[in-house]
Design a protein around this motif. Structure first.
Motif, mmCIF file in Angstrom:
data_model
loop_
_atom_site.group_PDB
_atom_site.id
_atom_site.type_symbol
_atom_site.label_atom_id
_atom_site.label_comp_id
_atom_site.label_asym_id
_atom_site.label_seq_id
_atom_site.Cartn_x
_atom_site.Cartn_y
_atom_site.Cartn_z
ATOM 1 N N SER A 133 0.864 -1.188 0.000
ATOM 2 C CA SER A 133 0.000 0.000 0.000
ATOM 3 C C SER A 133 0.896 1.233 0.000
ATOM 4 O O SER A 133 1.358 1.679 1.054
ATOM 5 N N PRO A 134 1.185 1.793 -1.186
ATOM 6 C CA PRO A 134 2.086 2.947 -1.247
ATOM 7 C C PRO A 134 1.383 4.213 -0.776
ATOM 8 O O PRO A 134 0.153 4.319 -0.854
ATOM 9 N N GLY A 159 11.990 -14.805 2.828
ATOM 10 C CA GLY A 159 13.111 -14.096 3.440
ATOM 11 C C GLY A 159 12.784 -12.644 3.697
ATOM 12 O O GLY A 159 11.623 -12.226 3.739
ATOM 13 N N LEU A 160 13.840 -11.830 3.862
ATOM 14 C CA LEU A 160 13.709 -10.417 4.192
ATOM 15 C C LEU A 160 13.763 -9.579 2.919
ATOM 16 O O LEU A 160 14.639 -9.787 2.073
ATOM 17 N N HIS A 161 12.852 -8.617 2.803
ATOM 18 C CA HIS A 161 12.776 -7.794 1.594
ATOM 19 C C HIS A 161 12.589 -6.326 1.974
ATOM 20 O O HIS A 161 11.979 -6.005 3.003
ATOM 21 N N GLU A 162 13.127 -5.451 1.110
ATOM 22 C CA GLU A 162 12.994 -4.006 1.308
ATOM 23 C C GLU A 162 12.012 -3.449 0.277
ATOM 24 O O GLU A 162 12.188 -3.645 -0.920
ATOM 25 N N VAL A 163 11.001 -2.755 0.771
ATOM 26 C CA VAL A 163 10.005 -2.119 -0.084
ATOM 27 C C VAL A 163 10.226 -0.617 -0.016
ATOM 28 O O VAL A 163 10.307 -0.041 1.071
ATOM 29 N N THR A 164 10.348 0.034 -1.180
ATOM 30 C CA THR A 164 10.687 1.453 -1.254
ATOM 31 C C THR A 164 9.698 2.185 -2.145
ATOM 32 O O THR A 164 9.342 1.685 -3.203
ATOM 33 N N ARG A 174 10.655 3.760 3.281
ATOM 34 C CA ARG A 174 11.024 2.347 3.166
ATOM 35 C C ARG A 174 10.351 1.529 4.265
ATOM 36 O O ARG A 174 9.955 2.056 5.310
ATOM 37 N N ALA A 175 10.275 0.234 3.988
ATOM 38 C CA ALA A 175 9.800 -0.718 4.990
ATOM 39 C C ALA A 175 10.492 -2.055 4.739
ATOM 40 O O ALA A 175 10.708 -2.434 3.582
ATOM 41 N N LEU A 176 10.871 -2.728 5.815
ATOM 42 C CA LEU A 176 11.444 -4.065 5.722
ATOM 43 C C LEU A 176 10.386 -5.077 6.137
ATOM 44 O O LEU A 176 9.685 -4.882 7.135
#
Length: 315
Positions: A133-134, A159-164, A174-176
């Motif tokens: 949800s940007p 796994g771990l992902h970065e959302v930008t 950003r959010a992890l």
């Protein structure tokens, strides 16, 4: 050994039959005519699939979809990506394939329909699904540096992902997020900061004029006081010369009078020089403050005081 070879050949034949089945039109109606280039690419892709050259077949179907996008091409790409272990791509392609497939009208189409759904269900268990949800004003949305659409789901490896998210002004939020296989997560991103209004400070003309006038007045006063002090010093020197030339007796009234005049002239010289130096320093400081107000204005105040003026600058 013979049983093992038989098993391998049977597995290859099963894979090939599923892949080639996708090349059959998805509806009973006649497919639209294809260009010669597209038909040649499809034929070459089928030959590559028969040779179990899956990567080559996948490349050819990608070229077909680039030239003439179709549901059949997307379904084929999903099938090949699944078998090439390109799971995130396969999930997105099979999702689109299943969404656009028409309802089956015969047993062949029903079988293909079931295979597509089964493949999609299987790949979903091996990947994770993000629903981002940007914030309003988002110009670009990225997951691990890869630009994605804000509409549908984004399939990622566990796994771990970065959302930008980025806006037009270059602000970034950003959010992890950490996900497991088969998991679906919603990722709300924080809002962008509200644009700050530029800090402006209007220059008050009267402050500039008053500062310049006061600076000039102080500097001229300093020059006049210094000149008066120099004149008093010369007078003192002349009186002292008369006292030491032997023309007057130290006990005479004239000697005492000249001595008093020399002392008074020396006091005037010290006083004029002191005031002149103070006026010079004050003029220089006020001039520098006025220049600073003009060049870097933020907040400036000049307040009158009994002994002069108080200049206050705030950056």
């Amino acid at each position: 050994m013979g049983d093992r070879l038989l098993f391998v050949h049977a597995a290859r034949a099963a894979t090939l039959s599923v892949v080639l089945a996708g090349a059959v039109p998805l509806a009973a109606a006649e497919p639209p005519p294809r260009s010669r280039e597209v038909q040649e690419l499809i034929d070459e892709a089928e030959r590559a699939a028969k040779r179990l050259e899956l990567a080559r077949a996948r490349e050819l179907w990608a070229r077909v979809n680039a030239i003439a996008p179709s549901t059949m091409a997307v379904c084929q790409l999903g099938q090949f990506d699944l078998r090439l272990d390109r799971l995130e791509e396969a999930a997105a392609e099979l999702e689109e394939c299943v969404e656009k497939m028409p309802a089956p009208t015969d047993d062949v189409e029903r079988r293909r329909y079931e295979v597509r759904h089964a493949d999609l269900a299987a790949v979903r268990q091996r990947v994770a699904e993000l629903h981002v949800s940007p914030p309003p004003g988002t110009a670009r949305l990225l997951v691990d540096g890869r630009e994605v659409s804000a509409g549908g789901p984004v399939f990622v490896a566990p796994g771990l992902h970065e959302v930008t998210a980025m806006d037009e002004q270059g602000q970034v939020v950003r959010a992890l997020v950490k996900v497991a296989a088969g998991q679906s997560r919603r990722v709300p991103l924080p809002l962008f900061e509200a644009p700050k209004a530029p800090v402006t400070s209007a220059r008050a003309p009267w402050i500039i004029t008053a500062g310049a006038a006061a600076t000039m007045t102080l500097l001229l006063t300093a020059v006049e006081l210094r000149e008066a002090g120099d004149f008093a010093e010369h007078e003192t020197s002349a009186k002292v010369a008369r006292l030491s030339d032997g023309s007057m007796a130290p006990s005479s009234a004239q000697f005492r009078e000249v001595y008093g005049e020399a002392s008074a002239a020396d006091s005037r010289a010290s006083l004029f020089h002191g005031f002149g130096t103070a006026a010079l320093v004050a003029g220089a400081a006020l001039g520098a403050a006025t220049v600073a107000y003009v060049v870097w204005p933020r907040k400036a105040e000049i307040r009158p005081r009994c002994a002069g003026a108080e200049v206050r600058l705030v950056w």
